[in-house]
Design an enzyme around this catalytic site. Sequence first.
Site, PDB file in Angstrom:
ATOM      1  N   LYS A  95      57.840  26.447 -62.142  1.00  0.00           N
ATOM      2  CA  LYS A  95      57.104  25.774 -60.985  1.00  0.00           C
ATOM      3  C   LYS A  95      55.689  26.194 -61.115  1.00  0.00           C
ATOM      4  O   LYS A  95      55.402  27.656 -61.128  1.00  0.00           O
ATOM      5  CB  LYS A  95      57.587  26.411 -59.786  1.00  0.00           C
ATOM      6  CG  LYS A  95      57.208  25.769 -58.293  1.00  0.00           C
ATOM      7  CD  LYS A  95      57.502  26.495 -57.317  1.00  0.00           C
ATOM      8  CE  LYS A  95      56.345  26.349 -56.161  1.00  0.00           C
ATOM      9  NZ  LYS A  95      56.571  27.138 -55.023  1.00  0.00           N
ATOM     10  N   GLY A 156      53.704  28.849 -46.239  1.00  0.00           N
ATOM     11  CA  GLY A 156      53.850  30.133 -45.156  1.00  0.00           C
ATOM     12  C   GLY A 156      53.610  29.615 -43.832  1.00  0.00           C
ATOM     13  O   GLY A 156      53.594  30.465 -42.942  1.00  0.00           O
ATOM     14  N   ALA A 183      56.919  23.916 -49.540  1.00  0.00           N
ATOM     15  CA  ALA A 183      55.640  24.771 -48.650  1.00  0.00           C
ATOM     16  C   ALA A 183      55.494  24.207 -47.481  1.00  0.00           C
ATOM     17  O   ALA A 183      55.717  22.810 -47.294  1.00  0.00           O
ATOM     18  CB  ALA A 183      54.524  24.885 -49.265  1.00  0.00           C
ATOM     19  N   GLY A 184      55.451  24.871 -46.481  1.00  0.00           N
ATOM     20  CA  GLY A 184      55.165  24.387 -44.985  1.00  0.00           C
ATOM     21  C   GLY A 184      56.300  24.235 -43.992  1.00  0.00           C
ATOM     22  O   GLY A 184      56.232  24.057 -42.996  1.00  0.00           O
ATOM     23  N   ASN A 205      60.976  29.243 -48.522  1.00  0.00           N
ATOM     24  CA  ASN A 205      60.809  30.574 -48.737  1.00  0.00           C
ATOM     25  C   ASN A 205      60.727  31.430 -47.143  1.00  0.00           C
ATOM     26  O   ASN A 205      61.663  31.879 -46.777  1.00  0.00           O
ATOM     27  CB  ASN A 205      59.829  31.264 -49.714  1.00  0.00           C
ATOM     28  CG  ASN A 205      60.077  32.520 -50.192  1.00  0.00           C
ATOM     29  OD1 ASN A 205      60.783  33.361 -49.524  1.00  0.00           O
ATOM     30  ND2 ASN A 205      59.473  33.030 -51.162  1.00  0.00           N
ATOM     31  N   THR A 206      59.415  31.487 -47.061  1.00  0.00           N
ATOM     32  CA  THR A 206      59.195  32.160 -45.733  1.00  0.00           C
ATOM     33  C   THR A 206      60.220  31.790 -44.358  1.00  0.00           C
ATOM     34  O   THR A 206      60.401  32.903 -43.889  1.00  0.00           O
ATOM     35  CB  THR A 206      57.723  31.853 -45.348  1.00  0.00           C
ATOM     36  OG1 THR A 206      56.874  31.934 -46.478  1.00  0.00           O
ATOM     37  CG2 THR A 206      57.261  32.991 -44.421  1.00  0.00           C
TER      38      THR A 206
END
EC number: 2.8.1.10
Lengths: 256, 329
Positions: A95, A156, A183-184, A205-206
């Site tokens: 990635k 994040g 993301a986001g 993830n976050t």
Amino acid sequence: MNLYGIELTSRLLLGSARYPSPAMLADAVRASGTEVVTVSLRRESGGQRSGQGFWSLIRDLGVRVLPNTAGCHSAKEAVTTARMARDIFQTPWIKLEVIGDADTLQPDVFDLVEAAAELCADGFEVFPYTTDDLVVADRLLQAGCRVLMPWGAPIGSGRGLNNRFGLRTLRAHFPDVPLIIDAGIGRPSHAVEAMELGFDGVLLNTAVALAGDPVAMAAAFARAIEAGRAGFEAQPMAPRDLAEPSTPITGKAWLA
Amino acid sequence: MRVTVIGAGVAGLVTAIELASRGARVEIVERGAGPGAQACAWFAGGMLAPWCEQATAEPPVAALGAASITWWQRHFTDTVQRGTLVVAATRDAGELELFGRRTERFEAADAALIGALEPDLAGRFHRGLFFPDEAHLDPRRALQALTAQLDAMGVTIRYGVDADVERVVADRVIDCRGIAAHDTLEELRGVRGEMIMLRAPDIHLTRPVRLLHPRFGIYVIPRGQGVFMLGGTLLESSSHGPVTVRSAMDLLNAAYALHPAFAEAQILELGVGVRPAFPDNLPRVFRRGNVIHVNGLYRHGFLLSPAMAQQAVQMALANTPEASACISS
């Protein structure tokens, strides 16, 4: 979903950072049903192989590892990190993340294209973390990428899909390229939206790692992504201005 | 009963004190040449903050850690109980809310309370959380004090001895080697922590202050005489190598955000410790044959040592079944 010739059942990809503990990460991975987990490689840990403890826990999860180049700020740095990751995890997958701005962590698309071209030529299978810019996406495909990972919002930030129009355009232009929102994403509803737009998958993830209950949140996202995909495939109705009764009144018995 | 404790870090010293005070004949062997930097406790923050830790740690940490404050007050009189102050920049108010949702035993602090608690932070932060029951200590002085106590109790510490756990002759062996026990405990991994010691005579803080941030929170702990300890990073790495520029920048930047006068501070020391952790980041006390293992205290060495030592002592003095496990949760 097919990514570089690998057939995957789950459309969820999960990041491995910031969980309360590796055991919690393992439980979240199981609850999410994901088959791909991303791992970041800090260069100093890579050089000395000193992250082995954590990496071996990831390998033991029995899922495919997608190493990333998080924290790299130039093409050169990203290429070096990618090569180190290939040695450690024995996979051509990478990635590719090249950060252009320290505040928003948005990708440096120029170095991204440069690094992607170099890595693809070197036999890597590159998953570029990019913006929703159509021209950049095109250049990444020309560079040899066969998967694109446009952002929903900055890493994040948990803001969902910032530019629906741009994302829809990407989908329309590249109907046959696997597109994964990376993301986001903050909530399951964001993931549903991405999937309803026709994206092939979502990388999180976050949103999971920092949830009060990461394991429950992983399961919630798994269902959201399934629901969103099923909704997309079932071809949703178009919104209308005029109300239409779902049960016609004409012909009904009129009781006074 | 003759007991050999291996390792003179915080877990080893606390365990030895608990054993000796129950009448066991104890000796400690330590591979380092003297008290100090070979133990990750040397680089610890020394916060006895069971409730703040609830923000990221699982429930057993707070449950086991709550009693440690009185243990330390009893064994190290310079333990300071003035609470913990948690603050965040206005932009990061969401972090405070989240922290508050996951912790307990705090009161919401407004600008006035923050200013009353720590006058140097008056006007700099408008919202925070105050955990009045928490305490802190200076780890290095605490380790030295325990060493002196053990000496007075007749416990010898043999420095410079790299003991082979399997070959130690004693009725019981207690392995408190931390990350060095990775050779026998395969699940154990290292989590690197970096810290910076500063001298900032212009700044006065009387209790640990935690600055929350979406990317990296830091804590600043007063050590007295204008000295502050800045910590701490959490990296999935067992490297003992020197502090990286990135970590130093993150830590120093955050200190500067807490108070601009930190820009004038002198850097006294950059330190690195590797904390031992099991996959669930919870501590374990268990017995294999004649050896009792106390390990996996992660970032909670001072907070959890008393509770884990008590479990280890019970296991050592009682005739518990051979492969018994006494896990914290």
